[in-house]
Design a protein around this motif. Structure first.
Motif, PDB file in Angstrom:
ATOM      1  N   GLU A 491       0.587  -1.208   0.032  1.00 33.91           N
ATOM      2  CA  GLU A 491       0.045  -0.018   0.089  1.00 33.91           C
ATOM      3  C   GLU A 491       0.622   1.427  -0.091  1.00 33.91           C
ATOM      4  O   GLU A 491       0.458   2.261  -0.504  1.00 33.91           O
ATOM      5  N   ALA A 495       1.063   4.162  -2.754  1.00 27.80           N
ATOM      6  CA  ALA A 495       0.737   5.655  -2.474  1.00 27.80           C
ATOM      7  C   ALA A 495       2.034   6.421  -3.079  1.00 27.80           C
ATOM      8  O   ALA A 495       1.589   7.509  -3.441  1.00 27.80           O
ATOM      9  N   GLU A 498       1.216   6.874  -6.715  1.00 33.25           N
ATOM     10  CA  GLU A 498       0.084   7.823  -6.880  1.00 33.25           C
ATOM     11  C   GLU A 498       0.275   9.274  -6.383  1.00 33.25           C
ATOM     12  O   GLU A 498      -0.052  10.296  -7.192  1.00 33.25           O
ATOM     13  N   ASN A 499       0.784   9.180  -5.311  1.00 29.70           N
ATOM     14  CA  ASN A 499       1.114  10.904  -4.818  1.00 29.70           C
ATOM     15  C   ASN A 499       2.156  11.517  -5.776  1.00 29.70           C
ATOM     16  O   ASN A 499       2.009  12.812  -6.082  1.00 29.70           O
ATOM     17  N   ASN A 502      -0.086  12.229  -9.041  1.00 27.56           N
ATOM     18  CA  ASN A 502      -1.702  12.649  -8.816  1.00 27.56           C
ATOM     19  C   ASN A 502      -2.677  11.848  -9.672  1.00 27.56           C
ATOM     20  O   ASN A 502      -3.480  12.546 -10.362  1.00 27.56           O
ATOM     21  N   MET A 503      -2.585  10.477  -9.625  1.00 30.51           N
ATOM     22  CA  MET A 503      -3.499   9.611 -10.441  1.00 30.51           C
ATOM     23  C   MET A 503      -3.682   8.417  -9.687  1.00 30.51           C
ATOM     24  O   MET A 503      -2.757   7.977  -8.961  1.00 30.51           O
ATOM     25  N   GLN A 504      -4.669   7.647  -9.945  1.00 29.90           N
ATOM     26  CA  GLN A 504      -4.992   6.428  -9.386  1.00 29.90           C
ATOM     27  C   GLN A 504      -4.326   5.484  -9.957  1.00 29.90           C
ATOM     28  O   GLN A 504      -4.418   5.071 -11.162  1.00 29.90           O
ATOM     29  N   LEU A 505      -3.580   4.522  -9.388  1.00 30.34           N
ATOM     30  CA  LEU A 505      -2.627   3.397  -9.745  1.00 30.34           C
ATOM     31  C   LEU A 505      -2.742   2.258  -9.010  1.00 30.34           C
ATOM     32  O   LEU A 505      -2.322   1.005  -9.248  1.00 30.34           O
ATOM     33  N   ALA A 506      -3.670   2.378  -8.158  1.00 27.44           N
ATOM     34  CA  ALA A 506      -3.743   0.797  -7.344  1.00 27.44           C
ATOM     35  C   ALA A 506      -4.380  -0.217  -8.095  1.00 27.44           C
ATOM     36  O   ALA A 506      -3.716  -1.440  -7.810  1.00 27.44           O
ATOM     37  N   SER A 507      -5.254  -0.089  -8.919  1.00 20.53           N
ATOM     38  CA  SER A 507      -5.917  -1.292  -9.602  1.00 20.53           C
ATOM     39  C   SER A 507      -4.798  -1.538 -10.755  1.00 20.53           C
ATOM     40  O   SER A 507      -4.544  -2.954 -10.805  1.00 20.53           O
TER      41      SER A 507
END
Length: 523
Positions: A491, A495, A498-499, A502-507
């Motif tokens: 995680e 994070a 992603e930070n 500034n975009m969603q990368l979890a998936s």
């Protein structure tokens, strides 16, 4: 872990086909262009001795646990007698009912359930025949009071230290242990061969409190079955004056009577502590505030080996942030696998030569950033430190073209190996390329290397292509700076990226981590 780099491993398929991969388990990567900026290295850590007979260091970091060890090497018995005082601080937000110390050395005892050596490596690992070691706890005291010695765990791998009352957060307790470690005649982290003695993972070390319990593990011949928090160490070892001691941290040496000598070392904010004894030649170079040392016994290219260590400290400090210890020691020693990392010290197999040898030096140096300083659970998330160290090794070659290895060639090698592995085994029951699994779930060293090393670094390279260099390197720098001397997990890795962008990368990350992403037509 560290597979023998020069070794070729062939895995037979149906018919006459085979998958042959060179286990450069920690060394080879690809190229792309980055502009380097030289960053100042270093935090220095003072050298000061240890225990009665060894001097005491006064200015320790007050918020950490302190290990103090006085060691006597008994060359006739091939054993060490150790007096250890652990000033343990509860740095968790819960009361601790007791403390569990991990006894990794017991994996080398006769009758151990989990062998530290794979069956196919026994002949090489034990050059004089099977040999056993192990740990004997002679006494245990808590706050000055004798305590019952309770050896537990699935494979006698835990020492349960009882508390009279629960230890409150930020409170301390003093644990005194006298123990003997018998050193096996084996080329391993803990072992001896000829006049070389490796003392890795030799002492009882506090387990990490995680998810409501102490996180412990049995030994594994695959990977690095270790997980610990940082602490301060003061260690001295008395041994024959003819043997040089390479140790985690800066050292001082005192000659004693009777042909003996005492070497002392201290290091703060270290996740572990290791020693190697041998008839070494030592050469060094100063890099800023860091004394880079190379201990060797048979290396015709010793200056090139030292330079690889120097270049590693410079390159990785520039990329991620300053190396935080006063010394960095690379030690050529008898070792079954390619190399092994400890804080401020790495063991490199004396069976390697030339470019492979230097590649291992670089990979193990990368572990100073990824695992020694920024820790993770190597038992359940080995892909984190191994993938980041492999990525770092590739970046090193990209930034140091004089070594003649490219980022692109290392990535191509990883891609082709992962592709062949997936095609070869995708029809087998329970096949998966999932990375988020314990060491015990890997069926072979091949599977472990392909998944923890190769797939992980391919994932990071894919992230780089996706978000661009600026955000990618910002994420790596932030991951290091924000988690120095701490512990990260998947995680926190996600994070950081992603930070940075500034975009969603979890998936995206999770599809790689859990094995759901398609790897050349299979998962």
């Amino acid at each position: 872990m560290k597979k023998r780099y020069a070794q070729q491993t062939s895995v037979k398929m149906d018919g006459n086909d085979s998958l042959t991969t060179s286990f450069h388990s920690k060394k080879r990567k690809w190229g792309v262009k980055i502009i380097t900026a030289v960053v100042a290295l270093a935090l220095a850590i003072a050298v000061i001795p240890v225990l009665a007979g060894c001097n005491r260091q006064e200015n320790l970091v007050d918020t950490l646990s302190h290990y103090r060890m006085a060691i006597v090497f008994c060359e006739t018995d091939r054993a060490i007698d150790v007096t250890m005082t652990l000033d343990y601080r509860n740095n968790y937000d819960v009361e601790l009912p007791n403390l569990v110390l991990q006894l990794h050395a017991n994996a080398f005892r006769e009758g151990a359930k989990f062998s530290p050596v794979a069956d196919h490596e026994r002949t090489y690992a034990f050059p004089s025949g099977i040999s056993y070691g192990g740990m004997t706890i002679n006494s245990l005291a808590v706050n000055g009071n004798a305590a019952t010695i309770n050896i537990a765990g699935e494979d006698q791998n835990e020492l349960i230290v009882p508390f009279e009352r629960p230890l409150m957060p930020t409170n301390r307790i003093t644990i005194e242990i006298e123990f003997r470690v018998t050193i096996p005649n084996v080329r391993h982290r803990l072992g001896w061969h000829n006049d070389l003695v490796n003392l890795g993972n030799f002492f009882p070390i506090a387990a990490v409190w995680r998810n409501g319990e102490f996180a412990t593990s049995t030994y594994s011949y695959m990977g690095d079955p270790f997980f610990s928090s940082v602490a301060n160490f003061e260690v001295c070892i008395t041994k024959p004056a003819t043997l040089t001691a390479a140790m985690s941290g800066a050292t001082t040496r005192e000659l004693l009577s009777g042909g003996r000598a005492r070497t002392q070392a201290s290091i703060n904010k270290a996740r572990d502590f290791a020693i190697v004894l041998g008839n070494f030649t030592v050469i060094n170079k100063q890099v800023g505030d860091v004394d880079v040392r190379y201990y060797f016994h048979n290396d015709p290219e010793s200056e090139r080996s030292l330079q690889a260590a120097v270049d590693s400290i410079v390159t990785f400090s520039d990329l991620f942030g300053a190396y935080p210890y006063a010394t960095f020691s690379t030690v050529q020693t008898a070792f079954l696998h390619g190399g092994m990392e400890y804080p401020a010290l790495t063991m490199i197999s004396d069976q390697l030569e030339g470019d492979y040898f230097r590649e291992v030096i670089i990979h193990e140096a990368a572990h100073q950033w990824w695992y020694a300083v920024v820790g993770n659970c190597q038992v359940t998330e080995s892909w984190i430190d191994e993938g980041l160290a492999e990525l770092s090794t590739s970046l090193f070659f990209q930034l140091n073209p004089q070594y003649g290895i490219t980022y692109e060639s290392r990535m191509a090698n990883a891609l082709s190996t992962l592709s062949m592995y997936a095609q070869m085994f995708r029809q087998t029951p329970n096949f998966t390329t999932a990375m988020n699994r314990p060491l015990s779930s890997f069926s072979s060293s091949l599977e472990y290397v392909v998944i923890a090393y190769y797939k992980s670094k391919i994932m990071f390279d894919t992230v780089r292509a996706k978000i661009g260099d600026e955000a990618f390197f910002r994420a790596l720098r932030n991951l290091y700076q924000d988690n120095k001397f701490g512990i990260i997990n998947a995680e926190l890795v996600i994070a950081a990226f992603e930070n940075a962008v500034n975009m969603q990368l979890a998936s995206f990350f999770n599809s790689w981590i859990d094995g759901s992403i398609q790897v050349f037509g299979s998962n």
